[in-house]
Write a protein that holds these residues in place. Sequence first.
Motif, PDB file in Angstrom:
ATOM      1  N   UNK B 117       0.701  -1.392  -0.040  1.00  0.00           N
ATOM      2  CA  UNK B 117       0.067  -0.036  -0.007  1.00  0.00           C
ATOM      3  C   UNK B 117       0.751   1.292  -0.142  1.00  0.00           C
ATOM      4  N   UNK B 120       1.999   1.692  -3.446  1.00  0.00           N
ATOM      5  CA  UNK B 120       0.919   1.990  -4.316  1.00  0.00           C
ATOM      6  C   UNK B 120       0.823   3.647  -4.307  1.00  0.00           C
ATOM      7  N   UNK B 121       0.628   4.107  -2.970  1.00  0.00           N
ATOM      8  CA  UNK B 121       0.462   5.609  -2.529  1.00  0.00           C
ATOM      9  C   UNK B 121       1.601   6.371  -3.107  1.00  0.00           C
ATOM     10  N   UNK B 123       3.530   5.890  -5.606  1.00  0.00           N
ATOM     11  CA  UNK B 123       3.701   5.983  -6.911  1.00  0.00           C
ATOM     12  C   UNK B 123       2.277   6.700  -7.472  1.00  0.00           C
ATOM     13  N   UNK B 124       1.326   6.688  -7.052  1.00  0.00           N
ATOM     14  CA  UNK B 124       0.210   7.521  -7.290  1.00  0.00           C
ATOM     15  C   UNK B 124       0.668   8.991  -6.950  1.00  0.00           C
TER      16      UNK B 124
END
Lengths: 341, 341
Positions: B117, B120-121, B123-124
Motif C-alpha cells: 500500500x 501504491x500510494x 507511485x500515485x
Amino acid sequence: MAETARHPEPRYGNRPTMKDVAARAGVGLKTVSRVVNSEPGVTPDTERRVQEAIDALGFRRNDSARVLRKGRTASIGLVLEDLADPFYGPLSRAVEEVARAHGALLINGSSAEDPEREQELVLALCARRVDGLIVIPAGDDHRYLEQEIKAGIATVFVDRPGRIDADMVLSDSFGGARQGVAHLIAHGHRRIGFIGDQPRIHTATERLRGYHAAMTDAGITVEDSWVSLGSTDPDRVRLAAETMLSAPEPVTALFSGNNRVTVTAVRVLAGRERPVALVGFDDIELADLLGITVISQDAAAVGRTAAEHLFRRLDGADHAPARVELPTRLIPRGSGELRPS
Amino acid sequence: MAETARHPEPRYGNRPTMKDVAARAGVGLKTVSRVVNSEPGVTPDTERRVQEAIDALGFRRNDSARVLRKGRTASIGLVLEDLADPFYGPLSRAVEEVARAHGALLINGSSAEDPEREQELVLALCARRVDGLIVIPAGDDHRYLEQEIKAGIATVFVDRPGRIDADMVLSDSFGGARQGVAHLIAHGHRRIGFIGDQPRIHTATERLRGYHAAMTDAGITVEDSWVSLGSTDPDRVRLAAETMLSAPEPVTALFSGNNRVTVTAVRVLAGRERPVALVGFDDIELADLLGITVISQDAAAVGRTAAEHLFRRLDGADHAPARVELPTRLIPRGSGELRPS
DNA sequence: GTGAAAGCGCTAACAG
DNA sequence: CTGTTAGCGCTTTCAC
C-alpha cells in the motif's frame, strides 16, 4: 547536456513521456496510452514491447495532463481545524479510507479556526479542481463557496452547518450536552459550570444550548458566572475553571465543551482537594483509566459518513441536500457520578 | 442546454476559462493571465475591466493546466502509517505548516503499515508529480523509488531509514530505549520485559537494540520470554504482557516500544494487584495525570525538520543526503520509578 | 502595454 | 488491432 533553448529548466527532471515510450517501442502514441490504462485492443506481443519500453525508460504517466483532459482529478479536499487534534485524526483517516476505496487521494488542510485561512485553503483546493470537498467550517460565511458548488465541486459540511444549502454531517451536540448535564443533575448537582469553545463555533453554542435546556428542564436558573466560552487555550480554560471553583458559592460540577477543554479541566480538578464532578464532550484516550465520564461522538463515523455522502454525489446522486445527525453516547466512568460535596 | 457533441459531460461543470474572461473583457488571453498572476505590465484600467469579468463569470484559474505547463504542482505528499495515530497527527500538522509557508498543499496517505500500500500510494503521488515526498516507510525495499528520485522528486524519509540514499530524519530510538531501560535498572529492576512493534519496523528493532544495550551494560542476561515483538493490536499486547507478568519468575518492569503498546500496557497494569514499573516510548496525552514515565519524542519537530529539509532540496540545495537524528527525552512521572516488589 | 501562436502530456474521436 | 488528429486551459515566447 544540450538542452533546447525553450526549456532551460527541464520539467519534471526530464521524465519520459508517452511519446518517448512510443518511439522506443516503435508504436503509436495511442497504443502506449492503451497499455498504460489497461484498455482493451492491444495484442499481447505489442503490449509486451510497450511494457518493456516503459520499464526501460522508467515512464510514469503524468496525471496533470490526464486531469486536464479528463476533467476529474480523483482527489478530494478535507479542510478541518487542526490535524493535530486527536478528534480529527480518526476523522481524517476515515475520510481517507473511503477516498481510497474510490481511487481518490486526500488533500488535507488545517484552517486553525481562522475563517480567512479556511477560505484561502478551500479556494486553493477549488483551483486544483478537487472532485469534492469536505469542510469543517471555521467561519460562518460560505457565500464564496456557492459559486464553486454551482460550478460543480461537490461539498459536504461536517461538524458544523455551513450556512449554505449543502450536505451536512453533524453530531448531536445539543442532545449530547443536554444528556451530559442532565446526568450531573441526576446526581444531585445544581450549580454546574459550562466551559466551552468560542461562541463563533457552532458546536460550542449548540452544546451551550444543550446545557441550558437541561438546566431549564430541572428548573435551575443558570447564573452568568457559571458559563464561560472562549478559546481552548489551557491558560484560558484553567482560569475559567479556577474562577468558577473558587467563587463564594462554587460550582460543584463542570461540563466541558470539547476534548481540549476536558484535558485542561481534568488537570485543574486533579490539583484540587475537594472532588468536583466532571462530564466532558468527546471521548479521550485513557479517559477510562482516569475515570472521566464523557459524551462520546464517533469521529471516524462522522468522517466516513461525510465521505460516503460526498462520493454518492460524485457518482451522480442529485437529491436535495441531506442533513445527517449522528447520535452521541454517554459513557459513565466515575467523574460524572460524583455527588456534590 | 445544447452541448457540443464532443463533450457530452461538461468538464468542471462548465467553468469559465481565461479565454471566456478575455472575450468578456475584450482583451487578449495573455492579459487575463497577467492579471490573474499579478504580473506587471497591465494598465490599471485594463486590470479593472479584467477583474470585473473575472468576478462576473466566477472565474477560478485551473491549476491543472498551470501545472502541466509549469512542471511544478506546489504540492507535497506525506505517506505515513496511520493518520489516526496520535503520534502522526502533530507530525502531519507540522509538515502542513511548513508546506503552507512555501505555498504548497499537502496530500496525505496512510500505508497502514503495508509495504504494498505504501508503494501504491507513493507511485500515485509521483504520477501526480508532487514536488516532494515525505515517507515514513512501511516496507524496507524502496528501489521502486530510486527511479522517481532520480527523475526529480525530492524525498525525505522519516522515522525509519529508507534503505536508499536520501535525506532522513529520525528520532534516537536506540538511545531513547537504552536510557529508558537503564532508568528501570537504576531503580532496582533486573527482570524487565520489552513489548514492541513488529520486527519488520525499523524503530521496533532499534528500540529493542537499545533495550539489549542497557541490559548488557548492567550485566543482565536477557531471557527470551522477556521480549515480545509483534503487532500493536491490543489483544496481542495484552497477552504478551500477561504472559510475562504471570510467569513463574515474572518480570518486575515493562518497557513498551511505542504509544500504542503503552496504552494497552497501562490498562493491563491497572488491572493487576502488584504494582509493576513501566516506561513507555512516546509521550501520551494525560500520561502526566496517570503518572506514566515516558521517553518522549517531539513528533512536531520531526515533521517540521523533515519538511524543512524537503523544501531546502526543492529550493535547490544539492548537498549529500543528510541524516538527522533528533534526541529523545526521559520524563519521569512515577511509573518508571517504582521499585521491584 | 498587449496579444497571437505554440505547446506542456495526455485522452477522445475517428480513420484505417 | 493500431495510429493520427485535435484540443483540455494554461504559460511561454516573441512580435507588435
